[in-house]
Design a protein around this motif. Structure first.
Motif, PDB file in Angstrom:
ATOM      1  N   ALA A 116      10.459  -3.766   7.668  1.00  0.00           N
ATOM      2  CA  ALA A 116       9.189  -3.838   6.936  1.00  0.00           C
ATOM      3  C   ALA A 116       8.541  -2.465   6.832  1.00  0.00           C
ATOM      4  O   ALA A 116       7.951  -2.115   5.806  1.00  0.00           O
ATOM      5  N   HIS A 117       8.647  -1.664   7.894  1.00  0.00           N
ATOM      6  CA  HIS A 117       8.101  -0.305   7.847  1.00  0.00           C
ATOM      7  C   HIS A 117       8.876   0.550   6.850  1.00  0.00           C
ATOM      8  O   HIS A 117       8.284   1.343   6.100  1.00  0.00           O
ATOM      9  N   ASP A 118      10.195   0.392   6.853  1.00  0.00           N
ATOM     10  CA  ASP A 118      11.004   1.129   5.884  1.00  0.00           C
ATOM     11  C   ASP A 118      10.679   0.700   4.463  1.00  0.00           C
ATOM     12  O   ASP A 118      10.645   1.522   3.544  1.00  0.00           O
ATOM     13  N   LEU A 119      10.427  -0.598   4.277  1.00  0.00           N
ATOM     14  CA  LEU A 119      10.102  -1.089   2.940  1.00  0.00           C
ATOM     15  C   LEU A 119       8.794  -0.473   2.442  1.00  0.00           C
ATOM     16  O   LEU A 119       8.681  -0.094   1.263  1.00  0.00           O
ATOM     17  N   ALA A 120       7.814  -0.360   3.308  1.00  0.00           N
ATOM     18  CA  ALA A 120       6.556   0.268   2.912  1.00  0.00           C
ATOM     19  C   ALA A 120       6.784   1.712   2.492  1.00  0.00           C
ATOM     20  O   ALA A 120       6.208   2.185   1.497  1.00  0.00           O
ATOM     21  N   LEU A 121       7.639   2.411   3.215  1.00  0.00           N
ATOM     22  CA  LEU A 121       7.964   3.794   2.867  1.00  0.00           C
ATOM     23  C   LEU A 121       8.669   3.870   1.524  1.00  0.00           C
ATOM     24  O   LEU A 121       8.340   4.708   0.671  1.00  0.00           O
ATOM     25  N   LEU A 122       9.655   2.995   1.308  1.00  0.00           N
ATOM     26  CA  LEU A 122      10.388   2.992   0.045  1.00  0.00           C
ATOM     27  C   LEU A 122       9.467   2.681  -1.129  1.00  0.00           C
ATOM     28  O   LEU A 122       9.581   3.286  -2.204  1.00  0.00           O
ATOM     29  N   THR A 123       8.564   1.746  -0.935  1.00  0.00           N
ATOM     30  CA  THR A 123       7.643   1.353  -2.006  1.00  0.00           C
ATOM     31  C   THR A 123       6.754   2.522  -2.420  1.00  0.00           C
ATOM     32  O   THR A 123       6.578   2.810  -3.613  1.00  0.00           O
ATOM     33  N   GLU A 124       6.195   3.198  -1.430  1.00  0.00           N
ATOM     34  CA  GLU A 124       5.348   4.356  -1.717  1.00  0.00           C
ATOM     35  C   GLU A 124       6.135   5.450  -2.425  1.00  0.00           C
ATOM     36  O   GLU A 124       5.670   6.042  -3.409  1.00  0.00           O
ATOM     37  N   ALA A 125       7.352   5.697  -1.957  1.00  0.00           N
ATOM     38  CA  ALA A 125       8.179   6.742  -2.556  1.00  0.00           C
ATOM     39  C   ALA A 125       8.593   6.377  -3.978  1.00  0.00           C
ATOM     40  O   ALA A 125       8.654   7.242  -4.865  1.00  0.00           O
ATOM     41  N   ALA A 126       8.902   5.105  -4.206  1.00  0.00           N
ATOM     42  CA  ALA A 126       9.313   4.676  -5.544  1.00  0.00           C
ATOM     43  C   ALA A 126       8.197   4.897  -6.561  1.00  0.00           C
ATOM     44  O   ALA A 126       8.439   5.349  -7.686  1.00  0.00           O
ATOM     45  N   ARG A 127       6.978   4.589  -6.176  1.00  0.00           N
ATOM     46  CA  ARG A 127       5.854   4.800  -7.098  1.00  0.00           C
ATOM     47  C   ARG A 127       5.636   6.286  -7.368  1.00  0.00           C
ATOM     48  O   ARG A 127       5.334   6.684  -8.505  1.00  0.00           O
ATOM     49  N   ALA A 128       5.799   7.106  -6.337  1.00  0.00           N
ATOM     50  CA  ALA A 128       5.674   8.552  -6.543  1.00  0.00           C
ATOM     51  C   ALA A 128       6.772   9.058  -7.467  1.00  0.00           C
ATOM     52  O   ALA A 128       6.544   9.927  -8.320  1.00  0.00           O
ATOM     53  N   ALA A 129       7.979   8.513  -7.315  1.00  0.00           N
ATOM     54  CA  ALA A 129       9.078   8.879  -8.200  1.00  0.00           C
ATOM     55  C   ALA A 129       8.757   8.527  -9.645  1.00  0.00           C
ATOM     56  O   ALA A 129       9.093   9.276 -10.575  1.00  0.00           O
ATOM     57  N   GLY A 130       8.110   7.398  -9.833  1.00  0.00           N
ATOM     58  CA  GLY A 130       7.743   6.981 -11.181  1.00  0.00           C
ATOM     59  C   GLY A 130       6.804   7.956 -11.861  1.00  0.00           C
ATOM     60  O   GLY A 130       6.929   8.213 -13.066  1.00  0.00           O
ATOM     61  N   GLU A 131       5.875   8.505 -11.099  1.00  0.00           N
ATOM     62  CA  GLU A 131       4.956   9.489 -11.670  1.00  0.00           C
ATOM     63  C   GLU A 131       5.713  10.711 -12.169  1.00  0.00           C
ATOM     64  O   GLU A 131       5.398  11.263 -13.235  1.00  0.00           O
TER      65      GLU A 131
END
Length: 258
Positions: A3-18
């Motif tokens: 779950a902690h890794d998922l939170a990290l991936l989610t944040e990173a994915a949105r930053a990648a989108g920008e």
């Protein structure tokens, strides 16, 4: 930890989108990779740089496998490894289409434990971990319950439905296509299509995240031989991938192995 890794991936994915959206529809520089490996753009590399910097800083003991990074093999000695496709569906991205995706996953012991697939042009986020359900934009999703191939909707390239692949008969399905394998797997996860398949060798970074999301949504996910997918292999390819409602998956496997 998933779950902690998922939170990290989610944040990173949105930053990648920008980052990706700054290049999308803005004529990014593009060129062909060596040995017919397909196109790459400056956006792919910029997204890769951002993800590698952010994720490896947060988890310095994790290994790293990305389509756009040289693979030293050191990842094989790590307990956990990031498996990343900075832009899945580069051709769609170059054409100005909105179905390209960022595919981010963490593998442990050969299986995916956390996954995020983000389509920035649609602002659509799919997530799952081994301890959390498959979701689209924070809402639970569920795969189809179709029990047979006849009339099923299947995401695949046209050659995948050629006679030579199907000794038990080509399935009578309604075929559709999306450029991103990760997105195809997510469309199966949310039940918008009954299944997807590719019978050719598949790179781990294309399917890692989507395979967990589809499985956690209730789809059966295997390689073309019906075997479980294994990740962080020395040569990071699988024997294709089939993800489908359990009954449909069984029907497809019967036709492939007849």
């Amino acid at each position: 930890m998933p779950a902690h890794d998922l939170a990290l991936l989610t944040e990173a994915a949105r930053a990648a989108g920008e980052v990706a959206l700054r290049y999308w529809k803005n004529a990014p520089r593009a060129w062909e990779k060596a040995e017919g490996a397909g196109p790459v753009t400056e956006a792919d590399l910029a997204v890769n740089d951002l993800l590698e910097s952010r994720l490896r800083a947060a988890r310095p003991d994790y290994g790293w496998l990305s389509e756009e990074s040289a693979d030293s093999g050191a990842r094989r000695r790590a307990q956990r490894v990031f498996i990343i496709d900075p832009i899945d569906g580069t051709r769609a991205f170059m054409a100005g289409e909105d179905t390209f995706a960022h595919s981010l996953a963490v593998a442990e012991g050969g299986r995916i434990v956390a996954a995020a697939v983000y389509l920035p042009a649609l602002d659509r986020l799919y997530t799952a971990s081994t301890t959390t359900p498959a979701m689209r934009d924070g809402q639970p999703i569920r795969a189809s319950s179709r029990t047979e191939a006849r009339g099923a909707t299947l995401l695949a390239t046209r050659p995948m439905l050629g006679d030579s692949y199907w000794p038990g008969g080509v399935p009578d399905v309604k075929r559709s296509f999306r450029a991103s394998l990760a997105f195809r797997l997510c469309l199966v996860a949310e039940g918008r299509h009954d299944g997807m398949l590719t019978l050719r060798e598949s790179w781990e970074w294309d399917i890692a995240a989507g395979s967990l999301i589809a499985a956690r949504a209730g789809a059966t996910v295997t390689d073309r031989l019906g075997q479980p997918l294994v990740f962080n292999s020395e040569h990071p390819q699988t024997a294709g991938v089939i993800a489908a409602a359990p009954g449909l998956h069984a029907d497809l496997m019967g036709r492939l192995t007849a």
